[in-house]
Design a protein around this motif. Structure first.
Motif, PDB file in Angstrom:
ATOM      1  N   ARG A  97       2.925  16.992  -8.303  1.00  0.00           N
ATOM      2  CA  ARG A  97       3.502  18.355  -7.787  1.00  0.00           C
ATOM      3  C   ARG A  97       2.909  19.534  -8.438  1.00  0.00           C
ATOM      4  O   ARG A  97       3.056  19.614  -9.771  1.00  0.00           O
ATOM      5  N   ASN A 129      14.370  18.986   3.414  1.00  0.00           N
ATOM      6  CA  ASN A 129      13.096  18.767   2.533  1.00  0.00           C
ATOM      7  C   ASN A 129      12.518  20.467   2.568  1.00  0.00           C
ATOM      8  O   ASN A 129      11.422  20.591   2.997  1.00  0.00           O
ATOM      9  N   GLU A 130      13.167  21.238   1.865  1.00  0.00           N
ATOM     10  CA  GLU A 130      12.950  22.554   1.925  1.00  0.00           C
ATOM     11  C   GLU A 130      11.498  22.648   1.202  1.00  0.00           C
ATOM     12  O   GLU A 130      10.691  23.657   1.447  1.00  0.00           O
ATOM     13  N   ARG A 131      11.278  21.828   0.133  1.00  0.00           N
ATOM     14  CA  ARG A 131       9.595  22.031  -0.400  1.00  0.00           C
ATOM     15  C   ARG A 131       8.822  21.703   0.724  1.00  0.00           C
ATOM     16  O   ARG A 131       7.796  22.688   0.522  1.00  0.00           O
ATOM     17  N   SER A 132       8.730  20.905   1.491  1.00  0.00           N
ATOM     18  CA  SER A 132       7.776  20.760   2.499  1.00  0.00           C
ATOM     19  C   SER A 132       7.835  21.941   3.537  1.00  0.00           C
ATOM     20  O   SER A 132       6.619  22.158   3.979  1.00  0.00           O
ATOM     21  N   ARG A 134       8.797  24.812   3.025  1.00  0.00           N
ATOM     22  CA  ARG A 134       7.867  26.162   2.540  1.00  0.00           C
ATOM     23  C   ARG A 134       6.575  25.887   2.330  1.00  0.00           C
ATOM     24  O   ARG A 134       5.514  26.868   2.310  1.00  0.00           O
TER      25      ARG A 134
END
Length: 168
Positions: A97, A129-132, A134
């Motif tokens: 990551r 899954n806020e990372r995905s 964004r």
């Protein structure tokens, strides 16, 4: 430490399986509670390749650190109206990551999709899954819908976010 992207091979299956399985415990990426097996991932790889759909990997220092693919959004054999749409997935090893590998995989996946006549890419993402989310927003995907409580894993009802990107 250069990262390269190439088509996946059967020799990559063990590493691909490990990467997919890293996404299971959190529950917000792989909506399954059962680990993938090498045999299952090998079948998946063979079926994707046989159908003309790509499976690509990101590699750094000889080690696979990410995998990406796309398949039909809906069964285009039965619903030919969806033949210009794909649903994709991108998975990275936890240690990869922030390396830029996901962008490299997506750049290649979008290029392959365009060359195969695909006009729209769809992402289905767990709302937690806020990372995905964004990541996809940064890549010009837009949210087009939500399906509340559509999935259930690890004693949690899951909401699916649908995001879409027009290619070309």
């Amino acid at each position: 430490m250069t990262i390269s992207v190439r088509p996946a091979t059967e020799a990559d299956v063990g590493r691909i399986t490990e990467i997919f399985n890293q996404a299971i415990p959190g529950g917000d990426a792989e909506w399954t509670e059962r680990p993938h097996t090498d045999a299952g991932r090998l079948t998946w790889l063979r079926e994707r390749v046989a159908s003309g759909r790509p499976v690509i990997v990101a590699e750094q220092d000889g080690s696979v650190i990410g995998v990406a693919s796309y398949g039909d959004f809906r069964d285009s054999d039965l619903r030919e109206g969806f033949r210009f749409v794909c649903e994709h997935s991108v998975y990275l090893d936890d240690a990869a990551r922030g390396t830029g590998a996901a962008d490299l995989l997506m750049d290649e996946l979008e290029s392959i999709a365009l060359s195969n006549g695909i006009r729209q890419m769809v992402a289905t993402i767990d709302a937690l899954n806020e990372r995905s989310i964004r990541f996809h927003e940064r890549r010009n995907f837009v949210e087009v819908g939500r399906m509340p409580n559509i999935g259930y894993t690890f004693d949690t009802w899951r909401t699916m976010v649908l995001m879409q990107h027009t290619l070309g």
